[in-house]
Design an enzyme around this catalytic site. Structure first.
Site, mmCIF file in Angstrom:
data_model
loop_
_atom_site.group_PDB
_atom_site.id
_atom_site.type_symbol
_atom_site.label_atom_id
_atom_site.label_comp_id
_atom_site.label_asym_id
_atom_site.label_seq_id
_atom_site.Cartn_x
_atom_site.Cartn_y
_atom_site.Cartn_z
ATOM 1 C CD GLU A 1 0.200 11.856 13.629
ATOM 2 O OE1 GLU A 1 -0.629 11.245 12.929
ATOM 3 O OE2 GLU A 1 0.332 13.094 13.590
ATOM 4 C CD GLU B 1 -2.867 1.119 2.394
ATOM 5 O OE1 GLU B 1 -2.741 0.334 3.351
ATOM 6 O OE2 GLU B 1 -3.897 1.770 2.182
HETATM 7 C C1 LIG Z 1 -9.700 8.593 2.302
HETATM 8 C C2 LIG Z 1 -9.497 7.378 3.118
HETATM 9 C C3 LIG Z 1 -9.522 6.129 2.514
HETATM 10 C C4 LIG Z 1 -9.361 4.966 3.264
HETATM 11 N N1 LIG Z 1 -9.450 3.764 2.639
HETATM 12 C C5 LIG Z 1 -9.373 2.632 3.377
HETATM 13 C C6 LIG Z 1 -9.568 1.354 2.763
HETATM 14 O O1 LIG Z 1 -9.802 1.263 1.563
HETATM 15 N N2 LIG Z 1 -9.511 0.244 3.519
HETATM 16 C C7 LIG Z 1 -9.252 0.311 4.867
HETATM 17 O O2 LIG Z 1 -9.188 -0.725 5.499
HETATM 18 N N3 LIG Z 1 -9.077 1.502 5.487
HETATM 19 C C8 LIG Z 1 -9.139 2.661 4.776
HETATM 20 N N4 LIG Z 1 -8.986 3.898 5.398
HETATM 21 C C9 LIG Z 1 -8.788 3.923 6.846
HETATM 22 C C10 LIG Z 1 -7.421 4.409 7.308
HETATM 23 O O3 LIG Z 1 -6.451 3.426 7.099
HETATM 24 C C11 LIG Z 1 -7.548 4.809 8.761
HETATM 25 O O4 LIG Z 1 -8.429 5.897 8.844
HETATM 26 C C12 LIG Z 1 -6.219 5.194 9.361
HETATM 27 O O5 LIG Z 1 -5.367 4.077 9.442
HETATM 28 C C13 LIG Z 1 -6.381 5.808 10.744
HETATM 29 O O6 LIG Z 1 -7.149 4.999 11.584
HETATM 30 P P1 LIG Z 1 -8.350 5.622 12.424
HETATM 31 O O7 LIG Z 1 -9.196 6.347 11.467
HETATM 32 O O8 LIG Z 1 -8.961 4.560 13.230
HETATM 33 O O9 LIG Z 1 -7.673 6.678 13.381
HETATM 34 P P2 LIG Z 1 -6.981 6.344 14.784
HETATM 35 O O10 LIG Z 1 -6.146 5.136 14.668
HETATM 36 O O11 LIG Z 1 -8.015 6.376 15.847
HETATM 37 O O12 LIG Z 1 -6.031 7.597 14.928
HETATM 38 C C14 LIG Z 1 -6.385 8.806 15.631
HETATM 39 C C15 LIG Z 1 -5.096 9.607 15.829
HETATM 40 O O13 LIG Z 1 -4.212 8.876 16.689
HETATM 41 C C16 LIG Z 1 -2.932 8.759 16.109
HETATM 42 N N5 LIG Z 1 -2.322 7.501 16.533
HETATM 43 C C17 LIG Z 1 -2.867 6.274 16.555
HETATM 44 N N6 LIG Z 1 -1.968 5.355 16.938
HETATM 45 C C18 LIG Z 1 -0.812 6.008 17.166
HETATM 46 C C19 LIG Z 1 0.494 5.615 17.560
HETATM 47 N N7 LIG Z 1 0.832 4.325 17.805
HETATM 48 N N8 LIG Z 1 1.431 6.567 17.648
HETATM 49 C C20 LIG Z 1 1.129 7.860 17.409
HETATM 50 N N9 LIG Z 1 -0.066 8.298 17.023
HETATM 51 C C21 LIG Z 1 -1.033 7.380 16.905
HETATM 52 C C22 LIG Z 1 -3.208 8.797 14.630
HETATM 53 O O14 LIG Z 1 -2.045 9.179 13.910
HETATM 54 C C23 LIG Z 1 -4.325 9.811 14.539
HETATM 55 O O15 LIG Z 1 -3.776 11.107 14.510
HETATM 56 C C24 LIG Z 1 -9.136 5.061 4.661
HETATM 57 C C25 LIG Z 1 -9.104 6.314 5.276
HETATM 58 C C26 LIG Z 1 -9.287 7.466 4.531
HETATM 59 C C27 LIG Z 1 -9.256 8.799 5.219
#
Ligand SMILES: Cc1cc2nc3c(=O)[nH]c(=O)nc-3n(C[C@H](O)[C@H](O)[C@H](O)COP(=O)(O)OP(=O)(O)OC[C@H]3O[C@@H](n4cnc5c(N)ncnc54)[C@H](O)[C@@H]3O)c2cc1C
Lengths: 394, 359
Positions: free
Chosen positions: A360, A238
């Site tokens: 991050e 990816e």
């Molecule tokens: C346009 C778009 C397309 C997407 N397409 C797909 C897809 O096709 N398939 C799929 O499965 N997913 C998809 N996603 C999901 C995407 O992978 C997740 O939104 C992303 O990984 C963040 O997870 P979350 O939304 O749960 O945020 P969270 O994990 O809740 O993060 C919230 C905040 O906490 C921070 N954070 C979390 N863990 C840590 C850490 N260990 N250290 C420091 N900071 C941390 C993050 O950086 C963020 O700022 C998509 C997202 C978007 C916006």
């Protein structure tokens, strides 16, 4: 054929064959038809699956050719967006880990645009920490699975024929050890796809519900309970595919690019010139880094986690460029009668920093895997999943 | 376009690196920088005798190795990483100027280059682009004027002077009426001097149109060479702090395990990747694509100069208090980085130039 000659030929082919993005106002269905037709021709011309093994329908070339083609594709507008997940992530995962039957069944169809694929990893309670996901798959007597749960943010799922689905198959072991990756047919009963309107006003992604969905035998990718290793493979692809622009095109049409901006702003103003030059420097710096990665790959050095550095830099560049573009263009960029290209760009920019792993998480990966810095202490590695705190809690 | 090293270049890198590790390790750098000339003449002789660095890009007909600028970049990255004191960079600048003027400058180039290429004469150039200095030629062909800051101006055996009229003259170290006033430098590993000229005899190297076009390309090549050194300073700074982050404990664990530190290091790594790609590109353009050189050189200084200082600064800060001590090497990298960033003029001049070329 040397790389430059390869790239020249690609340019010629694209100039003659690129159909442009789906015309504004055309229905989604029409757009999918145009896109599928284009993919078939792309495959006939030898530009679909450039790095993929020839025996499964690819071209058997290297990432260097792939990046050379991507560089040309960025100059034109192609309708390949709906295939970006399949080409960039799902397909390469199958190439690496799929059984011969899975490869024979899916890869050629994927490369020809006959099937659209999506990636079903993220859930409402598990994104960055995707290994804490809760969608359950329970084995059936026929050697298949029954799946219940919910996925979210799933790009292009509204058009998808198949998905790579990450599920939990054992809750009594630590979270990384009880996952299994399955191929799911998105058209079977029990799968509900609901488009989610995102901040651009459009639906780039969806939420998906699985209600007693039956998946037949032969659809595990990798090992049962070895799904984390499979997921890591997908995620590596990816980041590389995002940074190298696989399935992305139309940078020339990006209204926030250096090329576009210099045509609309007052280039005699020294402050404007300085901001434009900053955008140019960052754009060139990343383009050259990507070109270096492709040359290294050709020389047998696999970029691995360094792809996360390129993904991070791309996310920062896109956000910087869109922000700058709106600022340079001024009030009319955010209040308009038609067009609204820059408003669209600034609204879309965050997607690049969130999808495919946040900034991050990219920094964690570069720190841990490229610089080999000491890991953070973890509280989640040894606890059985059923005892772990996950998701959003109050 | 070639952005990865050839196997010969990998060998060159390994050779220069191991040579410097033996002959000029950090403790020796400190000792030499405080000595009378700011460097060890024996090291400089061996650098040229064994590795031929001063003559690397000098054409073979003028006694050099006839190598490319991509090779030179590999070598200067290493000397930068080792903070090698002494006149190598100044001498390389002089060889670049003379080599580019070989067509325009008649006998002078033919006679001067071999000694410099062989490392017997250390040389320098002034004023560099973006630097002040006003030297004029009198009716009898001697030089008058002053250059406020010249790299290794007090210890170089030969000084190439760019006059206000854009001509190039060569002045011998012992020339009459040449004043050399050593300056105090921020960068302790590299000396500079103010030079004054009063009826100073000088030899014409090149003049007029030919001098102008040769110099324009030469100074682009100088910008690329400097960027290679900056890349080395950047890389060494990052390597040092990455290593320290794994060793230094705070609150029961290594500082590198804290995200505030780790994420900064990740960003520094991103700068390294991009700076490396830009330097390789600019050096490739220098050798293979002259039309791209002006833009590539301006890009190299605009990006790498800044990135180098930012990384050197953050590497110092992440060391904590020890980084602010005289004994620790961090400040040497920090000071070299800042001095290099302004060596070819205020950084905005590179950005302005790039803007003029691309906008
Ligand atoms: C346009 C778009 C397309 C997407 N397409 C797909 C897809 O096709 N398939 C799929 O499965 N997913 C998809 N996603 C999901 C995407 O992978 C997740 O939104 C992303 O990984 C963040 O997870 P979350 O939304 O749960 O945020 P969270 O994990 O809740 O993060 C919230 C905040 O906490 C921070 N954070 C979390 N863990 C840590 C850490 N260990 N250290 C420091 N900071 C941390 C993050 O950086 C963020 O700022 C998509 C997202 C978007 C916006």
């Amino acid at each position: 054929m040397d790389l430059e000659e390869y790239q020249r030929r690609a340019r010629t082919w694209l100039a003659a064959n690129a159909p442009g993005a789906r015309a504004e106002g055309a229905s989604a269905e029409d757009g999918v038809v145009v896109a599928k037709d284009f993919m078939a021709r792309l495959h006939d011309a030898g530009y679909s699956g450039i790095t993929w093994p020839a025996e499964w329908g690819g071209q058997g070339l290297t990432q260097a050719e792939e990046r050379a083609f991507a560089a040309e594709a960025a100059e034109v507008t192609l309708p390949t967006y709906i295939f970006s997940i399949g080409l960039g992530m799902c397909g390469p995962t199958l190439v690496d880990l799929g059984t011969p039957e899975q490869k024979a069944r899916h890869i050629r169809r994927l490369l020809r645009g006959e099937d659209v694929w999506c990636q079903l990893f993220s859930e409402p309670g598990a994104g960055s920490d995707v290994a804490s996901l809760q969608t359950r798959a329970v084995p059936t007597e026929d050697g298949g699975w029954v799946v219940n749960g919910q996925k979210v943010w799933t790009s292009v799922a509204q058009h998808a024929d198949f998905g790579l689905l990450l599920t939990r198959t054992d809750v009594d072991v630590p979270k990384h050890k009880g996952l299994t990756m399955l191929i799911v047919d998105m058209r079977v009963p029990g799968v509900t796809v609901r488009p989610l309107r995102d901040m651009t006003g459009r639906a780039h992604f969806n939420e998906i519900f699985f209600d007693d969905v039956h998946i037949g035998p032969g659809n595990v990718v990798g090992e049962v309970n070895g799904g984390w290793a499979s997921a890591v493979t997908t995620l590596l692809h990816e980041r590389l595919s995002i940074s190298s622009g696989v399935g992305m095109s139309g940078q020339r049409d990006n209204p926030a690019s250096f090329e576009s901006l210099r045509k609309i702003v007052d280039t005699t103003d020294p402050l404007v010139r300085d901001e434009l030059v900053e955008l140019h420097v960052r754009t060139r710096a990343l383009a050259l880094f990507n070109a270096k990665l492709s040359q290294e790959t050709k020389a047998g050095i696999f970029p691995g986690a360094r792809g996360s550095a390129a993904k991070l830099l791309l996310a920062e560049l896109i956000n910087f460029g869109a922000d700058l573009a709106v600022s340079l263009a001024g009030p009319e960029a955010v209040a308009y009668e038609d067009g609204g290209g820059l408003a669209g760009a600034i609204a879309l920019a965050p997607a690049m920093s969130l999808g495919g792993g946040t900034n991050e998480i990219m920094r964690n990966i570069v720190g841990d895997r490229v610089l080999n810095l000491p890991p953070e202490p973890r509280v989640d590695k040894k606890v059985p999943f059923k005892d772990l705190k996950v998701g959003t809690q109050s | 376009m070639r952005l990865v090293l050839s196997s010969e270049q990998h060998e060159l890198r390994a050779a220069v690196r191991s040579f410097l590790a033996t002959v000029s390790p950090p403790a020796k750098v400190r000792q030499d920088m405080e000595g009378p000339d700011g460097h060890d003449h024996a090291v400089y002789r061996r650098l040229n005798g064994e590795l031929g660095l001063a003559g690397l890009v000098v054409p073979e007909e003028h006694g050099g190795a006839g190598g490319g600028h991509a090779d030179l970049a590999v070598a200067l990255e290493e000397t930068g990483a080792a903070l090698l004191p002494g006149p190598l960079l100044a001498t390389v600048f002089a060889t670049i100027v003379l080599s580019e003027l070989a067509g325009a400058g008649g006998m002078a180039v033919k006679e001067l280059l071999p000694g410099i290429a062989a490392g017997t004469t250390a040389a320098t150039v002034g004023p560099l682009p973006g630097n002040r200095g006003r030297v004029t030629v009198t009716a009898d062909g001697t030089l008058e004027g002053e250059i406020p800051a010249v790299l290794n101006g007090a210890d170089a055996g030969l000084i190439l002077v760019v006059t206000g009229g854009g001509d190039v003259y060569a002045v011998e170290a012992g020339a009459e009426g040449l004043g050399r006033i050593p300056l105090t430098t921020l960068d302790l590993t590299r000396r500079q001097a103010r030079l004054t000229f009063a009826a100073t005899p000088a030899r014409l190297v090149a003049e007029g149109e030919a001098a102008a076009s040769g110099l324009a390309r030469a100074f682009d090549l100088v910008a690329v060479a400097l960027a290679a050194e900056q890349l080395g300073v950047l890389r060494a700074s990052l390597d040092a702090i990455v290593a320290y982050s794994g060793l230094r404990m705070a609150f029961g664990r290594p500082i590198g395990s804290y995200q505030a530190v780790k994420h900064k290091l990740a960003d520094m790594h991103c700068k390294l990747e991009q700076a490396d790609a830009i330097v390789r590109y600019a050096a490739w353009a220098a050798d293979e694509s002259p039309g791209e050189l002006p833009e590539a050189a301006a890009l190299a200084q605009a990006y790498v100069g800044r990135a180098c200082f930012e990384v050197a600064r953050d590497h110092l800060l992440l060391h904590g208090g020890i980084g602010f001590t005289w004994e620790h090497d961090a400040h040497l990298y920090y000071k070299r980085a800042k001095s290099d960033e302004v060596l070819l003029g205020p950084p905005r001049t590179h950005r302005t130039r790039l803007a003029d070329l691309v906008i």
